[in-house]
Design a protein around this motif. Structure first.
Motif, short mmCIF file in Angstrom:
data_model
loop_
_atom_site.label_atom_id
_atom_site.label_comp_id
_atom_site.label_asym_id
_atom_site.label_seq_id
_atom_site.Cartn_x
_atom_site.Cartn_y
_atom_site.Cartn_z
N LEU A 33 0.82 -1.20 0.00
CA LEU A 33 0.00 0.00 0.00
C LEU A 33 0.86 1.26 0.00
N GLY A 34 2.08 1.15 0.51
CA GLY A 34 2.96 2.31 0.52
C GLY A 34 3.28 2.80 -0.88
N VAL A 35 3.37 1.87 -1.83
CA VAL A 35 3.60 2.26 -3.22
C VAL A 35 2.43 3.09 -3.73
N GLN A 36 1.20 2.67 -3.39
CA GLN A 36 0.02 3.42 -3.83
C GLN A 36 -0.05 4.77 -3.11
N PHE A 37 0.34 4.81 -1.82
CA PHE A 37 0.37 6.09 -1.11
C PHE A 37 1.32 7.07 -1.81
N LEU A 38 2.46 6.55 -2.26
CA LEU A 38 3.41 7.39 -2.98
C LEU A 38 2.82 7.90 -4.29
N LEU A 39 2.10 7.02 -5.00
CA LEU A 39 1.46 7.43 -6.26
C LEU A 39 0.37 8.46 -6.00
N HIS A 197 -4.27 8.48 -9.77
CA HIS A 197 -4.86 8.90 -8.50
C HIS A 197 -6.12 8.10 -8.17
N ASN A 198 -7.00 7.91 -9.15
CA ASN A 198 -8.24 7.18 -8.86
C ASN A 198 -8.14 5.70 -9.19
N MET A 199 -6.97 5.25 -9.69
CA MET A 199 -6.68 3.83 -9.90
C MET A 199 -7.62 3.17 -10.91
N ASP A 200 -8.26 3.96 -11.75
CA ASP A 200 -9.10 3.41 -12.82
C ASP A 200 -8.26 3.42 -14.09
N TYR A 201 -7.59 2.32 -14.35
CA TYR A 201 -6.63 2.27 -15.45
C TYR A 201 -7.27 1.95 -16.80
N VAL A 202 -8.58 1.78 -16.83
CA VAL A 202 -9.27 1.45 -18.08
C VAL A 202 -10.09 2.64 -18.57
N ASN A 203 -11.09 3.04 -17.78
CA ASN A 203 -11.99 4.11 -18.20
C ASN A 203 -11.60 5.49 -17.67
N ARG A 204 -10.86 5.53 -16.58
CA ARG A 204 -10.42 6.78 -15.96
C ARG A 204 -11.58 7.67 -15.53
N THR A 205 -12.68 7.07 -15.12
CA THR A 205 -13.84 7.86 -14.72
C THR A 205 -14.34 7.51 -13.33
N SER A 206 -14.21 6.26 -12.91
CA SER A 206 -14.82 5.81 -11.66
C SER A 206 -13.86 6.01 -10.48
N PHE A 207 -14.42 6.39 -9.33
CA PHE A 207 -13.62 6.50 -8.12
C PHE A 207 -14.11 5.55 -7.03
N LEU A 211 -11.10 -2.12 -7.29
CA LEU A 211 -9.69 -2.02 -6.90
C LEU A 211 -9.48 -0.97 -5.83
N ILE A 212 -10.05 0.21 -6.01
CA ILE A 212 -9.83 1.27 -5.03
C ILE A 212 -10.59 0.99 -3.73
N VAL A 213 -11.72 0.28 -3.83
CA VAL A 213 -12.44 -0.12 -2.62
C VAL A 213 -11.60 -1.12 -1.83
N PHE A 214 -10.97 -2.06 -2.54
CA PHE A 214 -10.10 -3.03 -1.89
C PHE A 214 -8.93 -2.35 -1.19
N VAL A 215 -8.31 -1.38 -1.88
CA VAL A 215 -7.20 -0.65 -1.29
C VAL A 215 -7.66 0.17 -0.09
N ALA A 216 -8.86 0.73 -0.15
CA ALA A 216 -9.39 1.50 0.96
C ALA A 216 -9.57 0.63 2.20
N TRP A 221 -7.50 -1.61 7.41
CA TRP A 221 -6.90 -2.72 8.16
C TRP A 221 -5.49 -2.36 8.61
N LEU A 222 -4.73 -1.69 7.74
CA LEU A 222 -3.37 -1.30 8.08
C LEU A 222 -3.36 -0.33 9.26
N SER A 223 -4.31 0.60 9.27
CA SER A 223 -4.40 1.55 10.37
C SER A 223 -4.76 0.84 11.67
N GLY A 224 -5.72 -0.08 11.59
CA GLY A 224 -6.14 -0.81 12.80
C GLY A 224 -5.01 -1.64 13.39
N THR A 225 -4.33 -2.40 12.56
CA THR A 225 -3.23 -3.22 13.06
C THR A 225 -2.07 -2.35 13.52
N GLY A 226 -1.91 -1.18 12.90
CA GLY A 226 -0.85 -0.27 13.34
C GLY A 226 -1.08 0.21 14.75
#
Length: 255
Positions: A33-39, A197-207, A211-216, A221-226
């Motif tokens: 997830l840190g890679v996505q945070f950087l992006l 930014h919105n991780m929609d690599y096909v249509n570039r319209t949905s937020f 994929l982005i729901v899974f990352v969210a 989970w990362l925050s809770g375990t942290g």
């Protein structure tokens, strides 16, 4: 030696819920997830740095359009109509005056002075494009369906590429001859970082795509375990140290 099922299950439970297990999973999930945070940080910064006028100013309607002059136009009632008409409008098409007829089968254009059908061919598309950009046109391409740059629109359209500093492209509807949108290099750069930014690599319209729901949820989970590992990292020695600091401060205050 065979381990009883009850003991095996108990051992798995101890491994599953130990801080060491969570620390290991937390480390690898944090790396991914840190890679996505950087992006997110990179794309957000780049979108904020781009010129807003060059990014958002390309979807305005044609600024060279003007009011229709008075003239001897054919009365709409005298037009040759095929079937019922849902709507009719008198408008300009570059330097021509046309009736735009909307029906259940689509849209037709009819010359307002001669009554002849009008087809939006390459020359018509070029004439309309020159109304929104005075730069020379390098290329005209007929698109059977919208591309990524014109994804907000539908139907067949013309793409007119200009020889200007922005490498601008105007999109003209092949059905109505209306100017749809203008895109340039600045917008294309913004759109690339928007995709990251919105991780929609096909249509570039949905937020809210999967994929982005899974990352969210992964971030949650990362925050809770942290927080869990943070509290687990404290020991009695830390508490004793705080108590000694507090007692020392009390003694100094009393002295």
């Amino acid at each position: 030696m065979v381990v009883p099922a009850a003991q095996e299950e108990e051992g798995m439970k101890k491994i599953r819920f130990t801080p060491l297990f969570f620390r290991r999973i937390h480390k690898w999930v944090g790396l991914i997830l840190g890679v996505q945070f950087l992006l997110w940080a990179l794309s957000g910064s780049m979108m904020a740095l781009l010129d807003q006028e060059k990014v958002g100013g390309h979807s305005a309607q044609a600024s060279h359009q003007h009011a229709l002059p008075a003239g001897d136009y054919i009365a709409p009632a005298k037009l040759a109509l095929d079937g019922p008409v849902l709507g009719i409008a008198l408008r300009s098409l570059a330097t021509r005056r046309v009736y735009e007829l909307r029906s259940t089968t689509g849209t037709r254009l009819i010359d307002a002075t001669s009554g002849a059908p009008v087809r939006v061919d390459e020359q018509v598309a070029r004439d309309v494009a020159t109304m929104v950009n005075e730069a020379p046109i390098r290329k005209a391409t007929l698109l059977a369906e919208p591309n990524v740059e014109a994804r907000e629109h539908e139907g067949t359209m013309w793409r007119l590429d200009f020889a200007d500093a922005e490498n601008s492209s105007a999109y003209i509807s092949a059905d109505t001859g209306r100017f749809l949108v203008m895109r340039g290099d600045t917008w294309r750069t913004w759109d690339f970082f928007w995709m990251l930014h919105n991780m929609d690599y096909v249509n570039r319209t949905s937020f809210n795509h999967p994929l982005i729901v899974f990352v969210a949820f992964g971030t949650l989970w990362l925050s809770g375990t942290g927080f869990y590992l943070l509290f687990k990292s404290f020991s009695r020695a830390d508490v004793r140290w705080l108590r000694r600091r507090r007692k020392s401060a009390v003694k100094l205050g009393a002295g």
